[in-house]
Design an enzyme around this catalytic site. Structure first.
Site, mmCIF file in Angstrom:
data_model
loop_
_atom_site.group_PDB
_atom_site.id
_atom_site.type_symbol
_atom_site.label_atom_id
_atom_site.label_comp_id
_atom_site.label_asym_id
_atom_site.label_seq_id
_atom_site.Cartn_x
_atom_site.Cartn_y
_atom_site.Cartn_z
ATOM 1 N N ARG A 17 0.848 -1.193 0.068
ATOM 2 C CA ARG A 17 0.135 -0.093 0.029
ATOM 3 C C ARG A 17 0.882 1.247 0.012
ATOM 4 O O ARG A 17 2.131 1.083 0.746
ATOM 5 C CB ARG A 17 -0.743 -0.198 1.320
ATOM 6 C CG ARG A 17 -1.730 -1.225 1.288
ATOM 7 C CD ARG A 17 -2.655 -1.141 2.635
ATOM 8 N NE ARG A 17 -3.584 -2.291 2.812
ATOM 9 C CZ ARG A 17 -3.154 -3.579 3.241
ATOM 10 N NH1 ARG A 17 -2.272 -3.668 3.799
ATOM 11 N NH2 ARG A 17 -4.218 -4.540 3.324
ATOM 12 N N LYS A 25 -2.790 -0.840 7.340
ATOM 13 C CA LYS A 25 -4.124 -0.831 7.241
ATOM 14 C C LYS A 25 -4.761 -1.960 7.901
ATOM 15 O O LYS A 25 -5.937 -2.030 8.358
ATOM 16 C CB LYS A 25 -4.802 -0.428 5.962
ATOM 17 C CG LYS A 25 -6.248 -0.485 5.760
ATOM 18 C CD LYS A 25 -6.323 -0.243 4.282
ATOM 19 C CE LYS A 25 -8.156 -0.320 4.020
ATOM 20 N NZ LYS A 25 -8.365 0.188 2.669
ATOM 21 N N HIS A 27 -2.163 3.104 -6.319
ATOM 22 C CA HIS A 27 -2.634 1.687 -5.892
ATOM 23 C C HIS A 27 -2.355 0.842 -7.115
ATOM 24 O O HIS A 27 -2.386 -0.258 -7.107
ATOM 25 C CB HIS A 27 -4.413 1.715 -5.821
ATOM 26 C CG HIS A 27 -4.644 0.163 -5.552
ATOM 27 N ND1 HIS A 27 -4.486 -0.212 -4.381
ATOM 28 C CD2 HIS A 27 -5.588 -0.444 -6.143
ATOM 29 C CE1 HIS A 27 -5.006 -1.496 -4.209
ATOM 30 N NE2 HIS A 27 -5.889 -1.705 -5.405
ATOM 31 N N ARG A 62 0.413 -2.088 -6.400
ATOM 32 C CA ARG A 62 -0.237 -3.147 -5.718
ATOM 33 C C ARG A 62 -1.278 -4.037 -6.377
ATOM 34 O O ARG A 62 -1.053 -5.265 -6.570
ATOM 35 C CB ARG A 62 -0.986 -2.450 -4.367
ATOM 36 C CG ARG A 62 -1.453 -3.675 -3.512
ATOM 37 C CD ARG A 62 -2.194 -3.166 -2.130
ATOM 38 N NE ARG A 62 -3.016 -3.654 -1.304
ATOM 39 C CZ ARG A 62 -2.459 -4.630 -0.297
ATOM 40 N NH1 ARG A 62 -1.378 -4.753 -0.333
ATOM 41 N NH2 ARG A 62 -3.421 -5.100 0.295
ATOM 42 N N HIS A 108 -4.175 -9.082 2.755
ATOM 43 C CA HIS A 108 -5.284 -8.812 2.774
ATOM 44 C C HIS A 108 -6.172 -9.616 4.013
ATOM 45 O O HIS A 108 -5.663 -10.645 4.127
ATOM 46 C CB HIS A 108 -6.205 -9.366 1.210
ATOM 47 C CG HIS A 108 -5.887 -8.075 0.137
ATOM 48 N ND1 HIS A 108 -5.077 -8.017 -0.460
ATOM 49 C CD2 HIS A 108 -6.825 -7.089 0.170
ATOM 50 C CE1 HIS A 108 -5.205 -7.054 -1.324
ATOM 51 N NE2 HIS A 108 -6.274 -6.444 -0.954
ATOM 52 N N TYR A 134 -9.265 -9.284 -8.892
ATOM 53 C CA TYR A 134 -8.176 -9.573 -9.345
ATOM 54 C C TYR A 134 -7.702 -10.729 -10.264
ATOM 55 O O TYR A 134 -7.191 -10.817 -11.320
ATOM 56 C CB TYR A 134 -6.898 -9.413 -8.504
ATOM 57 C CG TYR A 134 -6.668 -8.122 -7.664
ATOM 58 C CD1 TYR A 134 -6.383 -7.013 -8.203
ATOM 59 C CD2 TYR A 134 -7.283 -8.047 -6.331
ATOM 60 C CE1 TYR A 134 -6.470 -5.626 -7.855
ATOM 61 C CE2 TYR A 134 -7.167 -6.667 -5.470
ATOM 62 C CZ TYR A 134 -6.800 -5.793 -6.264
ATOM 63 O OH TYR A 134 -6.644 -4.321 -5.689
#
Length: 359
Positions: A202, A229, A308, A311, A334, A343
């Site tokens: 990130r 995060k 982003h 990533r 994640h 994805y």
């Protein structure tokens, strides 16, 4: 006549008899422990300490976004003569309805998406709670505000969310090959882009990497992320960066660190207009600006890219080349597999297609 045994604690008898009086617990003496009068409020120093930790309860990027959203709401209220704090459900509903329906200076000149509107509402709620006031979502009359928000979600559910292009392996190689110089800026940007993609970092994680977080490995590097995060509690996570022969993130990172003579502290730093390396770390927004600038330099539309994209590029490429969702989740950190599904969905849709034998 029986001999008396040693004294023991006896339980009540089966017929409900009370235990011996000698075993009864004496009541606590509730006497004042101090002659100093108790105060109702904490001291200013204690209050400041509490406030400092409350301020850290949300990620810095979230607080910045809320602060910006709150300023827009207070400006809107000032232009119409409404009170922003505390704001009533009716005033809040009127504000959100306007930015959902009409492009104004309070909505970047365009109607906002439902996600942006929900964040504006979250900022209003956050500001009220920070001030110790009841937010408009729980005040009397909040039912109308809730119903209006459901209406906004329904009205905008057909609006597709704009997505940025992932900087997959092909795109990233194009961008990096376009950086042909050996200035400090070129060295830094090559390292930033390749590390960002190959670490699936990130933006906030990428700019917080410190020399002390890097450990060598026979096959590359190990990067420790103290918090992120997905790890607000700060348990710490480790990211393995493969050396590789195509994108070469480790080689580019070492070249930058050695040339910049960075021995401690932030790895990715700001440069002066004359190219001198400073002690200040890059901002999260700077990552997006570097991606856009370098993409434009080799002919890509910069509007299609964002921070982003690095990533997303790793995850897109990993899904395309057959990596399992579990290994992708391990690397990207994640919280759930579901968040990764987008994805790989497009690639999986064409792999072993049901019509393969007769199309």
């Amino acid at each position: 006549m029986t001999n008396a045994g040693p004294a023991t604690d006896k339980a009540p008898s089966e017929d409900g008899g009370a235990p011996p009086a000698s075993n009864a617990v004496a009541p606590l003496a509730l006497t004042p422990f101090s002659s100093v009068p108790l105060i109702e409020r904490i001291t200013a120093d204690d209050e400041a300490r509490v406030a400092s930790y409350v301020a850290r309860a949300s990620a810095a990027s979230t607080v910045r976004a809320y602060r910006s959203d709150w300023r827009l709401f207070t400006d809107w209220c000032a232009a119409r003569g409404y009170q922003p704090l505390p704001a009533t459900p009716e005033v809040t509903a009127a504000y959100l309805a306007e930015i959902a329906d009409v492009g104004t200076t309070f909505s970047a000149g365009r109607p906002l998406s439902k996600a942006s509107i929900e964040r504006r509402l979250a900022a209003i709620v956050f500001a009220h709670r920070a001030a110790g006031l009841e937010p408009p979502t729980t005040q009397t009359g909040a039912a109308t505000l809730s119903a209006m928000m459901r209406g906004i979600r329904n009205a905008k559910r057909s609006v597709r969310r704009a997505t940025k292009r992932p900087a997959d392996a092909d795109v990233l190689r194009d961008i990096v090959r376009g950086i042909t110089g050996d200035t400090m800026l070129d060295l830094r940007d090559r390292a930033l882009l390749t590390m960002g993609m190959m670490g699936a970092f990130r933006r906030s994680e990428l700019v917080r990497i410190r020399v002390e977080d890097i450990a060598p490995h026979p096959r590359g590097l190990s990067i420790t992320i103290p918090f992120s995060k997905g790890d607000q509690a700060g348990a710490g996570q480790s990211v393995a960066i493969l050396e590789g022969r195509r994108i070469e993130p480790v080689r580019h990172l070492r070249a930058w660190i050695e040339a910049a003579e960075i021995t401690a502290g932030a790895v990715f730093r700001r440069l002066t207009p004359h190219g001198r390396v400073t002690d200040a770390a890059l901002s999260e927004q700077s990552v997006a600006l570097v991606v856009k600038k370098r993409a434009a330099a080799v002919g890509y539309d910069p509007a299609l890219f964002a921070g982003h994209s690095l990533r997303a590029g790793f995850l897109t490429e990993a899904g395309r080349t057959g990596a399992t969702l579990f290994k992708m989740q391990e690397h990207s950190r994640h919280k759930s597999i579901e968040m990764l599904s987008t994805y790989v969905r497009d690639e999986e849709a064409f792999r072993n297609h049901a019509a393969e034998g007769f199309a």
